[in-house]
Enzyme design. Structure first.
Site, PDB file in Angstrom:
ATOM      1  N   SER A 237      13.289   6.416  -0.335  1.00  0.00           N
ATOM      2  CA  SER A 237      14.593   6.046  -0.100  1.00  0.00           C
ATOM      3  C   SER A 237      15.487   6.396  -1.339  1.00  0.00           C
ATOM      4  O   SER A 237      15.008   6.799  -2.197  1.00  0.00           O
ATOM      5  CB  SER A 237      14.461   4.819   0.352  1.00  0.00           C
ATOM      6  OG  SER A 237      14.691   3.803  -0.880  1.00  0.00           O
ATOM      7  N   LYS A 238      16.915   6.024  -1.127  1.00  0.00           N
ATOM      8  CA  LYS A 238      17.870   5.907  -2.092  1.00  0.00           C
ATOM      9  C   LYS A 238      17.536   5.378  -3.502  1.00  0.00           C
ATOM     10  O   LYS A 238      17.866   5.708  -4.541  1.00  0.00           O
ATOM     11  CB  LYS A 238      19.082   5.552  -1.545  1.00  0.00           C
ATOM     12  CG  LYS A 238      19.958   6.607  -0.606  1.00  0.00           C
ATOM     13  CD  LYS A 238      21.365   6.105  -0.847  1.00  0.00           C
ATOM     14  CE  LYS A 238      22.261   6.981  -0.012  1.00  0.00           C
ATOM     15  NZ  LYS A 238      22.842   6.180   1.192  1.00  0.00           N
ATOM     16  N   ARG A 239      16.573   4.427  -3.099  1.00  0.00           N
ATOM     17  CA  ARG A 239      16.125   3.683  -4.465  1.00  0.00           C
ATOM     18  C   ARG A 239      15.347   4.530  -5.367  1.00  0.00           C
ATOM     19  O   ARG A 239      15.304   4.546  -6.572  1.00  0.00           O
ATOM     20  CB  ARG A 239      15.070   2.682  -4.309  1.00  0.00           C
ATOM     21  CG  ARG A 239      15.567   1.296  -3.452  1.00  0.00           C
ATOM     22  CD  ARG A 239      14.339   0.312  -3.092  1.00  0.00           C
ATOM     23  NE  ARG A 239      13.526   0.980  -2.088  1.00  0.00           N
ATOM     24  CZ  ARG A 239      12.181   1.397  -2.486  1.00  0.00           C
ATOM     25  NH1 ARG A 239      11.679   0.950  -3.690  1.00  0.00           N
ATOM     26  NH2 ARG A 239      11.271   1.719  -1.397  1.00  0.00           N
ATOM     27  N   HIS A 240      14.762   5.704  -4.863  1.00  0.00           N
ATOM     28  CA  HIS A 240      14.119   6.793  -5.757  1.00  0.00           C
ATOM     29  C   HIS A 240      14.943   7.646  -6.395  1.00  0.00           C
ATOM     30  O   HIS A 240      14.528   8.722  -7.035  1.00  0.00           O
ATOM     31  CB  HIS A 240      13.017   7.105  -4.808  1.00  0.00           C
ATOM     32  CG  HIS A 240      11.914   6.383  -4.433  1.00  0.00           C
ATOM     33  ND1 HIS A 240      11.969   5.786  -3.145  1.00  0.00           N
ATOM     34  CD2 HIS A 240      11.112   5.639  -4.903  1.00  0.00           C
ATOM     35  CE1 HIS A 240      10.987   5.012  -2.589  1.00  0.00           C
ATOM     36  NE2 HIS A 240      10.418   4.738  -3.966  1.00  0.00           N
ATOM     37  N   GLY A 241      16.165   7.596  -6.030  1.00  0.00           N
ATOM     38  CA  GLY A 241      17.135   8.792  -6.600  1.00  0.00           C
ATOM     39  C   GLY A 241      17.641   9.527  -5.267  1.00  0.00           C
ATOM     40  O   GLY A 241      17.772   8.949  -4.305  1.00  0.00           O
TER      41      GLY A 241
END
Ligand code: GLU
Length: 471
Positions: A237-241
């Protein structure tokens, strides 16, 4: 004839997971000389936008995923779904449900207690009378007996107990049909032979299979592709970049690198890493897609991109680099140097850059004043005894009209001889003066690209800087 489809919902950017699904479909279609169909699933009107549709198409074009039919849009096909829903009602396979939200809550609570699953109890199957003030939904009469069994090309046989299912909604009270229903109608009417999609839809498949049967459609084959996990093994997800295709494009990832990277997330061919599209079309088989989730690795993407940057056509890379110079606000369009110069820059800088953006960052000193010097570099290479060396470089430069590799070599030889030093005693100092950094392409190359006039200025500036430090 193989017919597959990619069916994105335009409620966001094209996610790399979606792009990978599209790639698998595309490769399968091309490998089988079949058709690849694009269908926009935009029935969720509140979340779908024209911008996202455009962007999804744009990202697909960028990746080279051309489609043979479509883009179809589900909102253009509403009358077809209505017709099919009415047919099911007429045949007694679907029914209107008048339950109010409160009633549904109660039912679900009751069912949770009774069988552990908060599902609808089917009471409107036998209720004919409309309820005033309630707009009905249409529910599908599910067969709760036995099991739904299907063979997934990737995951093998899947057995699903039908008592898990309830009479799910196929048309909402606002008349808009739901995903599980429209996907079946479309896949059937579009003649889809293989449904290749994300594993998150595996639990929808038993419902869809019941719908195929009720509607009298042939059932396609299914292949559910495992999820992509982030480095922490949680859903990517966006948390990972960056997760959208667009974000990678903006980073300066080449489409063929992203394509190659995404294919390898889940599919493999021995331990080979690099494949071009033609090879992939030839080699890709759904059976070789792994069952377990793929783990995303950004470093690997950079490694692949570096490979493609080094090996791509120089003119193409030059255009891209120029585009980035403008996009990143380094130069205005009209300030761009001549094509030949850009080409020379690109030839030098592509060797180390992992993205086009990095190429721009590394070559910034060619267009911008050096505002600061790398601190550790200053400690090592800007001590006061370098002043006289740099002054000699200036002396030598004065005698040169046009810089050539030979002249530059001669210049350094003269300086070295004059001070009885080694090349390493001056090279890093000059590099730091020109670029502000301790790492750059070869000194001769960057001197040639910097040009005499700027070179003189930078060396003078470095001399002033060293003097001002007064160590
Ligand atoms: N619109 C659905 C999605 O984006 C498509 C699912 C399917 O391929 O059936 O997840």
């Amino acid at each position: 004839m193989v017919r597959v489809r990619f069916a994105p919902s335009p409620t966001g950017h094209l996610h790399i997971g979606g792009a990978r699904t599209a790639i698998f479909n595309w490769l399968f279609a091309r490998g089988k000389k079949g058709k690849f169909i694009l269908r926009i699933e935009d029935t969720d009107r509140s979340r779908s936008t024209e911008e996202y549709i455009e962007e999804i198409l744009d990202s697909m074009r960028w990746l080279g995923l051309d489609w043979d039919e479509g883009p179809y849009r589900q909102t253009d096909r509403l009358s077809i779904y209505t017709m099919e829903a009415e047919r099911l009602i007429k045949e007694g396979k679907a029914y209107y449900c008048w339950c109010s939200p409160e009633e549904l809550e109660e039912i679900k609570e009751e069912m949770r207690k009774k069988c552990g699953i908060p599902k609808y109890d089917g009471r409107c199957r036998n209720r004919c009378a409309p309820k005033s003030g309630v707009k009905p939904v249409v529910r599908f009469k599910v067969d709760n007996e036995g099991y739904t069994v299907f063979k997934d090309i990737i995951r093998g046989e899947i057995v699903y107990p039908n008592n898990q299912l309830d009479d799910f909604i196929i048309v909402r009270s606002d008349g808009i049909p739901t995903y599980n229903f429209v996907v079946v109608v479309d896949d059937a009417l579009m003649g889809i032979t293989h449904v290749i999609r994300g594993e998150d839809h595996i639990n929808n498949t038993p419902k869809q299979i019941q719908l195929y049967k009720a509607l009298g459609y042939p059932i396609p084959q299914f292949a559910h592709v495992p999820m992509i996990l982030g480095p922490d093994r949680k859903k990517l997800s966006k948390r990972h970049g960056a997760v959208s295709v667009r974000a990678y494009r903006e980073e300066g990832i080449l489409p063929e690198a992203l394509f190659n990277f995404l294919v390898r997330l889940g599919w493999s061919y021995g331990d080979r890493e690099i494949f071009n599209k033609e090879e992939l079309i030839e080699l890709f088989r759904l059976e070789d897609v792994g069952k377990s989730p793929a783990v995303y690795n950004y470093e690997k993407l950079l490694w692949l991109n570096h490979y493609y940057i080094k090996n791509t056509d120089i003119d193409r890379l030059s255009d891209l680099y120029a585009e980035f110079l403008v996009k990143e606000g380094i130069l205005k369009e009209e300030e761009l140097p001549p094509k030949e110069y850009i080409r020379d820059v690109v030839i030098v800088f592509k060797e180390r850059a992992r993205t086009v953006k990095e190429m721009v960052e590394h070559s910034l000193f060619l267009y911008k004043e050096v505002e600061s010097y790398d601190e550790s570099g200053v400690e090592k290479f800007f001590n006061p005894d370098k002043i006289s060396y740099l002054e000699s470089v200036l002396d030598e430069l004065e005698r040169i009209d046009e810089l050539t590799p030979e002249k530059i070599e001669e210049l350094f030889n003269n300086v070295i001889k004059r001070h009885n030093i080694k090349l390493k005693d001056i090279a890093q100092t000059v590099r730091l003066a020109i670029t502000g950094r301790t790492v750059s392409p070869g000194l001769v190359e960057i001197i040639l690209l910097t040009g005499k006039e700027k070179l003189v200025k930078r060396i003078k500036k470095a001399i002033d800087f060293i003097k001002s430090r007064g160590v």
